[in-house]
Each structure stands twice: as structure tokens, then as C-alpha cells.
Design an enzyme around this catalytic site. Sequence first.
Site, PDB file in Angstrom:
ATOM      1  CB  THR A 134       3.451   9.398  -7.235  1.00 31.98           C
ATOM      2  OG1 THR A 134       4.073   9.691  -8.474  1.00 31.98           O
ATOM      3  CG2 THR A 134       2.025   8.933  -7.536  1.00 31.98           C
ATOM      4  CG  ASP A 135       5.792  13.448 -10.068  1.00 32.29           C
ATOM      5  OD1 ASP A 135       5.560  12.231 -10.217  1.00 32.29           O
ATOM      6  OD2 ASP A 135       6.804  14.001 -10.535  1.00 32.29           O
ATOM      7  CD  GLU A 136       4.035   8.134 -12.499  1.00 31.64           C
ATOM      8  OE1 GLU A 136       3.114   7.468 -12.962  1.00 31.64           O
ATOM      9  OE2 GLU A 136       5.220   7.773 -12.524  1.00 31.64           O
ATOM     10  CE1 TYR A 159       2.367   3.817  -8.242  1.00 27.88           C
ATOM     11  CE2 TYR A 159       2.906   5.576  -9.792  1.00 27.88           C
ATOM     12  CZ  TYR A 159       3.008   5.007  -8.523  1.00 27.88           C
ATOM     13  OH  TYR A 159       3.738   5.643  -7.539  1.00 27.88           O
ATOM     14  CE  LYS A 163       1.000   6.220  -4.357  1.00 30.89           C
ATOM     15  NZ  LYS A 163       1.400   5.551  -3.089  1.00 30.89           N
TER      16      LYS A 163
HETATM   17  P1  NAD Z   1       8.804  -0.331  -4.200  1.00 29.70           P
HETATM   18  O1  NAD Z   1       7.992  -1.034  -5.233  1.00 29.70           O
HETATM   19  O2  NAD Z   1      10.278  -0.353  -4.278  1.00 29.70           O
HETATM   20  O3  NAD Z   1       8.415  -0.889  -2.756  1.00 29.70           O
HETATM   21  C1  NAD Z   1       7.085  -1.143  -2.374  1.00 29.70           C
HETATM   22  C2  NAD Z   1       7.099  -1.986  -1.101  1.00 29.70           C
HETATM   23  O4  NAD Z   1       5.730  -2.203  -0.700  1.00 29.70           O
HETATM   24  C3  NAD Z   1       7.742  -3.369  -1.275  1.00 29.70           C
HETATM   25  O5  NAD Z   1       8.629  -3.633  -0.212  1.00 29.70           O
HETATM   26  C4  NAD Z   1       6.556  -4.318  -1.264  1.00 29.70           C
HETATM   27  O6  NAD Z   1       6.870  -5.604  -0.753  1.00 29.70           O
HETATM   28  C5  NAD Z   1       5.577  -3.577  -0.355  1.00 29.70           C
HETATM   29  N1  NAD Z   1       4.179  -3.970  -0.618  1.00 29.70           N
HETATM   30  C6  NAD Z   1       3.577  -4.039  -1.838  1.00 29.70           C
HETATM   31  N2  NAD Z   1       2.311  -4.487  -1.690  1.00 29.70           N
HETATM   32  C7  NAD Z   1       2.103  -4.671  -0.360  1.00 29.70           C
HETATM   33  C8  NAD Z   1       0.984  -5.107   0.411  1.00 29.70           C
HETATM   34  N3  NAD Z   1      -0.171  -5.445  -0.172  1.00 29.70           N
HETATM   35  N4  NAD Z   1       1.114  -5.166   1.756  1.00 29.70           N
HETATM   36  C9  NAD Z   1       2.288  -4.834   2.361  1.00 29.70           C
HETATM   37  N5  NAD Z   1       3.385  -4.437   1.669  1.00 29.70           N
HETATM   38  C10 NAD Z   1       3.295  -4.352   0.327  1.00 29.70           C
HETATM   39  O7  NAD Z   1       8.247   1.157  -4.179  1.00 29.70           O
HETATM   40  P2  NAD Z   1       9.015   2.552  -3.986  1.00 29.70           P
HETATM   41  O8  NAD Z   1       9.546   3.007  -5.275  1.00 29.70           O
HETATM   42  O9  NAD Z   1       9.904   2.445  -2.817  1.00 29.70           O
HETATM   43  O10 NAD Z   1       7.760   3.495  -3.626  1.00 29.70           O
HETATM   44  C11 NAD Z   1       7.313   3.614  -2.287  1.00 29.70           C
HETATM   45  C12 NAD Z   1       6.146   4.580  -2.235  1.00 29.70           C
HETATM   46  O11 NAD Z   1       6.537   5.849  -2.718  1.00 29.70           O
HETATM   47  C13 NAD Z   1       4.957   4.150  -3.104  1.00 29.70           C
HETATM   48  O12 NAD Z   1       3.780   4.473  -2.408  1.00 29.70           O
HETATM   49  C14 NAD Z   1       5.096   4.986  -4.357  1.00 29.70           C
HETATM   50  O13 NAD Z   1       3.846   5.221  -4.944  1.00 29.70           O
HETATM   51  C15 NAD Z   1       5.702   6.259  -3.788  1.00 29.70           C
HETATM   52  N6  NAD Z   1       6.550   7.039  -4.705  1.00 29.70           N
HETATM   53  C16 NAD Z   1       7.576   6.433  -5.388  1.00 29.70           C
HETATM   54  C17 NAD Z   1       8.395   7.210  -6.199  1.00 29.70           C
HETATM   55  C18 NAD Z   1       9.564   6.596  -6.948  1.00 29.70           C
HETATM   56  O14 NAD Z   1      10.186   7.284  -7.762  1.00 29.70           O
HETATM   57  N7  NAD Z   1       9.929   5.353  -6.723  1.00 29.70           N
HETATM   58  C19 NAD Z   1       8.166   8.591  -6.318  1.00 29.70           C
HETATM   59  C20 NAD Z   1       7.088   9.162  -5.626  1.00 29.70           C
HETATM   60  C21 NAD Z   1       6.300   8.378  -4.811  1.00 29.70           C
HETATM   61  O1  DAU Z   2       7.133  10.344 -10.792  1.00 27.97           O
HETATM   62  C1  DAU Z   2       7.148   9.475  -9.711  1.00 27.97           C
HETATM   63  C2  DAU Z   2       7.029   8.052 -10.202  1.00 27.97           C
HETATM   64  O2  DAU Z   2       8.288   7.715 -10.791  1.00 27.97           O
HETATM   65  C3  DAU Z   2       6.680   7.053  -9.102  1.00 27.97           C
HETATM   66  O3  DAU Z   2       5.399   7.353  -8.611  1.00 27.97           O
HETATM   67  C4  DAU Z   2       6.708   5.617  -9.645  1.00 27.97           C
HETATM   68  O4  DAU Z   2       6.471   4.701  -8.573  1.00 27.97           O
HETATM   69  C5  DAU Z   2       8.072   5.363 -10.242  1.00 27.97           C
HETATM   70  O5  DAU Z   2       8.103   4.068 -10.813  1.00 27.97           O
HETATM   71  C6  DAU Z   2       8.410   6.409 -11.302  1.00 27.97           C
HETATM   72  O6  DAU Z   2       7.562   6.246 -12.484  1.00 27.97           O
HETATM   73  P1  DAU Z   2       8.141   6.387 -13.969  1.00 27.97           P
HETATM   74  O7  DAU Z   2       7.241   5.668 -14.873  1.00 27.97           O
HETATM   75  O8  DAU Z   2       8.469   7.794 -14.282  1.00 27.97           O
HETATM   76  O9  DAU Z   2       9.552   5.595 -13.754  1.00 27.97           O
HETATM   77  P2  DAU Z   2      10.318   4.521 -14.674  1.00 27.97           P
HETATM   78  O10 DAU Z   2      11.671   4.326 -14.073  1.00 27.97           O
HETATM   79  O11 DAU Z   2       9.488   3.319 -14.945  1.00 27.97           O
HETATM   80  O12 DAU Z   2      10.484   5.296 -16.047  1.00 27.97           O
HETATM   81  C7  DAU Z   2      11.157   6.545 -16.122  1.00 27.97           C
HETATM   82  C8  DAU Z   2      11.076   7.030 -17.565  1.00 27.97           C
HETATM   83  O13 DAU Z   2      11.861   6.153 -18.386  1.00 27.97           O
HETATM   84  C9  DAU Z   2       9.675   6.981 -18.149  1.00 27.97           C
HETATM   85  O14 DAU Z   2       9.514   8.085 -19.042  1.00 27.97           O
HETATM   86  C10 DAU Z   2       9.636   5.658 -18.928  1.00 27.97           C
HETATM   87  C11 DAU Z   2      11.069   5.518 -19.409  1.00 27.97           C
HETATM   88  N1  DAU Z   2      11.562   4.121 -19.531  1.00 27.97           N
HETATM   89  C12 DAU Z   2      11.390   3.265 -18.478  1.00 27.97           C
HETATM   90  C13 DAU Z   2      11.831   1.962 -18.560  1.00 27.97           C
HETATM   91  C14 DAU Z   2      11.617   0.994 -17.420  1.00 27.97           C
HETATM   92  C15 DAU Z   2      12.241   3.720 -20.674  1.00 27.97           C
HETATM   93  O15 DAU Z   2      12.430   4.536 -21.610  1.00 27.97           O
HETATM   94  N2  DAU Z   2      12.697   2.441 -20.742  1.00 27.97           N
HETATM   95  C16 DAU Z   2      12.510   1.523 -19.748  1.00 27.97           C
HETATM   96  O16 DAU Z   2      12.931   0.343 -19.899  1.00 27.97           O
END
Ligand code: NAD
Ligand code: DAU
Length: 353
Positions: A134-136, A159, A163
Amino acid sequence: MMEKKTLLITGGAGFIGSHVIRLFVNKYPGYKIINLDKLTYAGNLENVKDIQDAPNYEFVKGDIVDDIFVLELFNKYKFDGVIHLAAESHVDRSISNPTEFIKTNIVGTVNLLNAARDIWKGNIEGKMFYHISTDEVYGSLAEEGLFVEETSYDPRSPYSASKASSDHLVRAYFHTFKLPVVITNCSNNYGPNQFPEKLIPLAINNIKEKKPIPIYGKGENIRDWLFVEDHANAIDLVFHKGTVGETYNIGGNNEWTNIDLIHSLCKIMDKKLEREEGESAKLITFVKDRAGHDLRYAIDSSKIQKDLGWEPSLQFEEGMDKTVDWYLANSEWMNHILSGDYEKYYTEQYQKR
Ligand code: NAD
Ligand code: DAU
């Protein structure tokens, strides 16, 4: 002749993983694709039900934190490649329960690295361990500047720290053990199948249900949004064409403050739900800020564009349109989630704000 590969995709029942599984199962009929997922609250087999009977697909329920199970799985299938997405992914949950993040994101990743090292030793030709990050990990930007691959790590939530730690370990296995690895760091994804704890699906659902839309702080935080299928296409490209040992940033070049994003979503939803313009925006409610809330993420994805020819295919308006349509057409998917443990999480997360 079609290439045969046995691939492990972890976290394939989650949001991004399910889009990656669908793409690979449909695009590579000659591959055998194993989806390993623990099915935590975020894992949902409904996300992959359209491909569940495909002959090149198999689902295995299991926990990457269980090292013996992971090693046995690798010995059984002799994977040629791993695309590792399984993770605890929600920042707010990492604030209330960091330990799960350490277990899955760090220990789980090390278990996979050890197992890959074990079965690939002496034969790394054509093998690839692809870690999705992730970019975080880069921390928080001020108003100017972009994250590049060389930006120093500065994670600020449990988190992102977990990562970052897993990224360091993946690189350490490359340098120390010559494990063939590649890493990508992507910005915020949005699209169908995203769990409603995340901002966009949470807001879509609350607008539909006429419930308050919780905005942390003043809504001034900035995220760079990418449609999930564009991320899946980038993953396909990096897995097949990426250079071992490299890192690629992936982003949408699409920055929005949270408040502007939600106003724009409200407008789209007013139209789709045939409500008066401005009606949904009345639901916006400012609530207590997230602890340690990163101000801004923004990605420079010129390396993957230049080296591998990737670029996002969807404009944000089109992506949001598709996303809202999907949620409105799939209320059963949402109802299944809302009827489970999620209600308890939602009450605990938002009543204190
Ligand atoms: P998500 O939470 O929707 O899905 C995570 C999946 O991993 C789920 O299906 C869960 O059951 C499985 N999982 C969790 N713990 C596990 C374990 N111990 N063993 C096996 N499976 C397990 O997540 P997502 O948003 O799809 O993110 C997927 C990946 O991409 C993550 O590594 C996250 O850090 C990365 N990522 C997410 C975003 C985003 O915006 N969502 C952006 C950049 C990177
Ligand atoms: O940047 C990549 C990341 O983006 C991934 O690595 C993470 O897995 C993914 O969850 C996401 O993280 P964020 O914290 O940016 O996403 P989230 O949707 O939780 O929040 C987006 C923005 O909105 C953040 O600034 C927090 C704000 N927010 C979020 C929630 C859930 C609110 O203002 N209200 C809310 O209820």
C-alpha cells in the site's frame, strides 16, 4: 503452447483479491489457480461465485498465520508463483486491535516467504513471489509532492506499520536468500465488492438507507482513488512482466478531499435514486477524527507506466458510476454483510464519535 503454471493467490475472497482471481481465472485457462483465504469478516465467497466452478480454480480455506498448514500447502501444490493479498486491511480496526494486524500481515507474510523459499530452493527459474502493498507505508504528504518508489518509509498507523514491516521482510528475503520477489504499493481502491467499512461503500449504503454519512474531522484529508479493475490489470502486468527485486507504485492520479468526494457521490446518488438535488448531502455528518489520520496520499506511478506500459483505463466519473450501479443492483450482497457481525462493529466504531 499455452504456459502451465500453478499459482497461489492469497486473500482471493476479499475485495481486490476477488477481482484479481476473476481476471486470472478467465484470462489464463491453462493456469491452475488456488485461492487461499481464511474467510475473516472481510472474506466472502459470494465475491467469486461467478468463477467458483471454473476447471482451473480451487478454493482452500486456511490461515496464513499457521506455518505448518502453509508449508504443507506449498508442498502439496508446488506453486510456481504467489500473489499475496491476504491481510487485515482496515486502518480503524488496526487502531482498536493492532495485534491481529501483526499476526496476519507480518507473521503470515513470513510464513509464505519461508514456504516459497523451502520449495523453490535451487530452482528459482520462472518463479515469482509478488507482495501486494500500500501507499500508506510512505506516511503522510503535505499539500505538495508525490510518493515515489524511493520515498522513505514512515508508517503511522498499526495497519501501515504492519504492511511496511512485511515489505521490509519481502525485500530482506530477496537480498539475503535470492528469493525472486516483486512489490507494488497502490493507492486507495474503489469499486464493486468492497467491504462497507471503507469510506465509499459505507457512504453509498448510508445514502441509500438515508443514514448519516460520517466524515472524520473536517473532511480535508486527501486520497488518490483507483478503480479496482485497473489495479487488477496492473497486478497481471507486474506478475508477468515485472523485474525481480523491483518495486512499482500504482496510483490513479486522481486526488480528492474526502468532503469533495462525498459531495460528488451524493450528486450521483440523488440522480440515480431520483431524489431532489442536495437531498443526500444533508446526510453528511462531521464526526471525531481518526487518531493519527494521515493528511494526504498521492502516488507517482510513472515507473510502471514507463517500464510496463500500465495506465488507469477508467475516468473517475465512469468508475464511480459503475460502482454505485453495482451496489444498487446487489443489495442482497450488502444485506448478507449487514446481517452478520458488522452491525456490532458499526455501532462500536461510530457511537463513540
Ligand atoms: P480485504 O480486507 O477486502 O480482503 C482481505 C482478505 O484477506 C479477506 O478475504 C480475508 O478473509 C483474507 N485474510 C485475512 N486474514 C487472513 C489470514 N490470516 N489468512 C488467510 N486469509 C486472510 O482487503 P483488500 O482491500 O482487498 O486488500 C487486499 C490487499 O491489498 C491487502 O494486502 C491490502 O493491504 C492491499 N491494498 C489495499 C488497498 C485498498 O484500497 N483496499 C490499496 C492498496 C493495497
Ligand atoms: O491508501 C491505500 C489504503 O486505502 C489501503 O492500504 C487500505 O487497506 C484501505 O483501507 C485504504 O485506507 P484508508 O484509510 O485511506 O481508507 P478508508 O476507506 O478507511 O478511508 C478513506 C478516507 O476517508 C480516510 O481519510 C478516512 C476517511 N473516512 C473513512 C471512514 C471509514 C471518513 O471520513 N469516514 C469514515 O467513516
